[in-house]
Design a protein around this motif. Structure first.
Motif, PDB file in Angstrom:
ATOM      1  N   TYR A 178       0.935  -1.202  -0.027  1.00 46.30           N
ATOM      2  CA  TYR A 178       0.003  -0.086  -0.057  1.00 46.30           C
ATOM      3  C   TYR A 178       0.776   1.198   0.037  1.00 46.30           C
ATOM      4  CZ  TYR A 178      -3.431  -3.585   1.163  1.00 46.30           C
ATOM      5  OH  TYR A 178      -4.322  -4.608   0.991  1.00 46.30           O
ATOM      6  N   ASP A 179       2.041   1.066   0.520  1.00 46.27           N
ATOM      7  CA  ASP A 179       3.002   2.189   0.568  1.00 46.27           C
ATOM      8  C   ASP A 179       3.249   2.622  -1.001  1.00 46.27           C
ATOM      9  OD1 ASP A 179       3.357   2.915   3.157  1.00 46.27           O
ATOM     10  OD2 ASP A 179       4.533   1.222   3.232  1.00 46.27           O
ATOM     11  N   ALA A 180       3.283   1.516  -1.720  1.00 47.93           N
ATOM     12  CA  ALA A 180       3.659   1.687  -3.114  1.00 47.93           C
ATOM     13  C   ALA A 180       2.518   2.373  -3.862  1.00 47.93           C
ATOM     14  CB  ALA A 180       3.963   0.606  -3.801  1.00 47.93           C
ATOM     15  N   LEU A 181       1.105   2.127  -3.521  1.00 49.27           N
ATOM     16  CA  LEU A 181       0.147   2.772  -4.037  1.00 49.27           C
ATOM     17  C   LEU A 181       0.251   4.314  -3.676  1.00 49.27           C
ATOM     18  CD1 LEU A 181      -3.082   0.453  -3.643  1.00 49.27           C
ATOM     19  CD2 LEU A 181      -2.231   1.447  -5.761  1.00 49.27           C
ATOM     20  N   VAL A 182       0.510   4.679  -2.515  1.00 49.64           N
ATOM     21  CA  VAL A 182       0.365   6.126  -2.147  1.00 49.64           C
ATOM     22  C   VAL A 182       1.469   6.788  -3.013  1.00 49.64           C
ATOM     23  CG1 VAL A 182       0.765   7.759  -0.389  1.00 49.64           C
ATOM     24  CG2 VAL A 182      -0.547   5.609   0.027  1.00 49.64           C
ATOM     25  N   VAL A 183       2.751   6.364  -3.269  1.00 46.30           N
ATOM     26  CA  VAL A 183       3.681   6.891  -3.931  1.00 46.30           C
ATOM     27  C   VAL A 183       3.369   6.986  -5.171  1.00 46.30           C
ATOM     28  CG1 VAL A 183       6.047   6.413  -4.943  1.00 46.30           C
ATOM     29  CG2 VAL A 183       5.670   6.049  -2.329  1.00 46.30           C
ATOM     30  N   GLY A 184       2.658   6.023  -6.177  1.00 50.63           N
ATOM     31  CA  GLY A 184       1.973   6.291  -7.301  1.00 50.63           C
ATOM     32  C   GLY A 184       1.089   7.263  -7.268  1.00 50.63           C
ATOM     33  N   HIS A 185       0.078   7.443  -6.490  1.00 53.61           N
ATOM     34  CA  HIS A 185      -0.731   8.473  -6.392  1.00 53.61           C
ATOM     35  C   HIS A 185      -0.146   9.700  -6.202  1.00 53.61           C
ATOM     36  CE1 HIS A 185      -4.729   6.618  -7.093  1.00 53.61           C
ATOM     37  NE2 HIS A 185      -4.341   5.811  -6.135  1.00 53.61           N
ATOM     38  N   ARG A 186       0.938   9.898  -5.534  1.00 50.95           N
ATOM     39  CA  ARG A 186       1.525  11.194  -5.294  1.00 50.95           C
ATOM     40  C   ARG A 186       2.306  11.711  -6.738  1.00 50.95           C
ATOM     41  NH1 ARG A 186       2.406  15.511  -5.025  1.00 50.95           N
ATOM     42  NH2 ARG A 186       3.850  16.531  -3.575  1.00 50.95           N
ATOM     43  N   ARG A 187       2.925  10.738  -7.220  1.00 53.68           N
ATOM     44  CA  ARG A 187       3.429  10.994  -8.505  1.00 53.68           C
ATOM     45  C   ARG A 187       2.393  11.540  -9.821  1.00 53.68           C
ATOM     46  NH1 ARG A 187       6.435   5.912  -8.097  1.00 53.68           N
ATOM     47  NH2 ARG A 187       5.055   4.910  -9.406  1.00 53.68           N
ATOM     48  N   ALA A 188       1.248  10.894  -9.596  1.00 55.49           N
ATOM     49  CA  ALA A 188       0.054  11.329 -10.334  1.00 55.49           C
ATOM     50  C   ALA A 188      -0.224  12.757 -10.024  1.00 55.49           C
ATOM     51  CB  ALA A 188      -0.994  10.356 -10.465  1.00 55.49           C
ATOM     52  N   VAL A 189      -0.416  13.013  -8.821  1.00 56.67           N
ATOM     53  CA  VAL A 189      -0.735  14.481  -8.427  1.00 56.67           C
ATOM     54  C   VAL A 189       0.382  15.501  -8.950  1.00 56.67           C
ATOM     55  CG1 VAL A 189      -1.070  16.006  -6.420  1.00 56.67           C
ATOM     56  CG2 VAL A 189      -2.151  13.718  -6.435  1.00 56.67           C
ATOM     57  N   ALA A 190       1.776  15.116  -8.681  1.00 56.83           N
ATOM     58  CA  ALA A 190       2.885  15.924  -9.245  1.00 56.83           C
ATOM     59  C   ALA A 190       2.629  16.033 -10.560  1.00 56.83           C
ATOM     60  CB  ALA A 190       4.122  15.078  -8.803  1.00 56.83           C
ATOM     61  N   ASP A 191       2.527  15.250 -11.461  1.00 53.46           N
ATOM     62  CA  ASP A 191       2.253  15.281 -12.967  1.00 53.46           C
ATOM     63  C   ASP A 191       1.098  16.180 -13.114  1.00 53.46           C
ATOM     64  OD1 ASP A 191       4.435  13.835 -13.540  1.00 53.46           O
ATOM     65  OD2 ASP A 191       3.100  11.839 -13.813  1.00 53.46           O
ATOM     66  N   LEU A 192      -0.052  15.998 -12.301  1.00 54.82           N
ATOM     67  CA  LEU A 192      -1.239  16.775 -12.606  1.00 54.82           C
ATOM     68  C   LEU A 192      -1.011  18.306 -12.455  1.00 54.82           C
ATOM     69  CD1 LEU A 192      -4.338  17.047 -13.243  1.00 54.82           C
ATOM     70  CD2 LEU A 192      -4.686  16.785 -10.689  1.00 54.82           C
ATOM     71  N   SER A 193      -0.064  18.592 -11.043  1.00 55.69           N
ATOM     72  CA  SER A 193       0.221  19.961 -10.992  1.00 55.69           C
ATOM     73  C   SER A 193       1.021  20.506 -11.977  1.00 55.69           C
ATOM     74  CB  SER A 193       0.993  19.860  -9.468  1.00 55.69           C
ATOM     75  OG  SER A 193       2.172  19.402  -9.659  1.00 55.69           O
ATOM     76  N   GLN A 194       1.926  19.795 -12.509  1.00 45.49           N
ATOM     77  CA  GLN A 194       2.629  20.317 -13.711  1.00 45.49           C
ATOM     78  C   GLN A 194       1.932  20.630 -15.151  1.00 45.49           C
ATOM     79  OE1 GLN A 194       6.004  20.962 -13.928  1.00 45.49           O
ATOM     80  NE2 GLN A 194       6.846  19.942 -12.289  1.00 45.49           N
TER      81      GLN A 194
END
Length: 248
Positions: A178-194
């Motif tokens: 589940y830690d990996a899932l959170v990291v994946g969502h965090r990367r997706a949010v970072a891409d969205l912010s870009q």
């Protein structure tokens, strides 16, 4: 009917035994809480970014983020297949998913744009403000596979009411756990912010048309002055935005 009396020592310890048995029956594994907010090096650099944004060229207003009702809960909701999900009681978000996404986006955008998120706060009238709205249409968690965010977002210039509306689909592969899932969502949010940052910059670069002053003003003043005109009602999304399409 006869009753047998408990030995004196056991009689004295009986309430404690009952309490221990009750607590053992109610015990459950502890919950784990996760957040999408920047941590580590990103969090340590945030104060410096905030200081440098003391006199920003523009401001942003990031509205509350909408998420689908089926994932708008504290528990993790993970996909087991295309039509079934599982709600995990022990794996939880530190706050509701929409709040987690908004907080992470706000932190990213203010750093990337060197600005301040003034949503719900007073702000100067002479500084351009760009209102950002995000509607997450899919927020999917596939353990050991990928984390997906499908969002429609818009940026509106409050002075000219020029608007840009785009769609971004971010699909991040993840490992087990589940830690990996959170990291994946965090990367997706970072891409969205870009993507949103590029939208704000593109909107800020749109020139505003000007026109001569009215005949009355020209007659009295004798000099031609320019009045501010509205920019186009909508503009296309930046080319670099992943899976984006303008709303027209």
């Amino acid at each position: 009917m006869t009753f047998r009396r408990l030995p004196l020592g056991l009689h004295a310890a009986f309430p404690a035994l009952v309490l221990a048995a009750a607590l053992a029956g109610c015990a459950s594994p502890g919950s784990r809480f996760y957040t999408l907010s920047p941590t580590g090096d990103a969090a340590r650099t945030a104060p410096a970014a905030a200081v440098s944004a003391g006199n920003p060229a523009w401001l942003i207003e990031l509205a509350p983020v909408d998420v689908p009702p089926q994932v708008a809960k504290a528990q993790f909701v993970v996909q087991t297949d295309a039509t079934q999900v599982r709600v995990l009681e022990q794996e939880r978000w530190a706050s509701m998913p929409g709040d987690e996404i908004r907080r992470a986006l706000s932190g990213d955008l203010t750093q990337q744009l060197n600005t301040i998120d003034v949503y719900g706060s007073p702000h100067p009238d002479n500084v351009p403000v760009y209102r950002v709205s995000v509607n997450v249409q899919r927020f999917e968690s596939w353990p050991g596979s990928h984390a997906l965010i499908d969002a429609v977002w818009s940026v509106r210039a409050l002075d000219s009411q020029t608007v840009m509306t785009c769609r971004s689909v971010l699909n991040e592969p993840v490992g087990e756990g589940y830690d990996a899932l959170v990291v994946g969502h965090r990367r997706a949010v970072a891409d969205l912010s870009q993507a949103i940052s590029s939208g704000v910059r593109a909107l800020a670069a749109v020139p505003l048309a000007s026109a001569p002053a009215s005949a009355k003003g020209g007659a009295t003043g004798g000099a031609k002055s320019a009045v501010r005109m509205k920019a186009p009602a909508s503009i296309a999304c930046p080319q670099m935005v992943p899976a984006a399409a303008s709303a027209g």
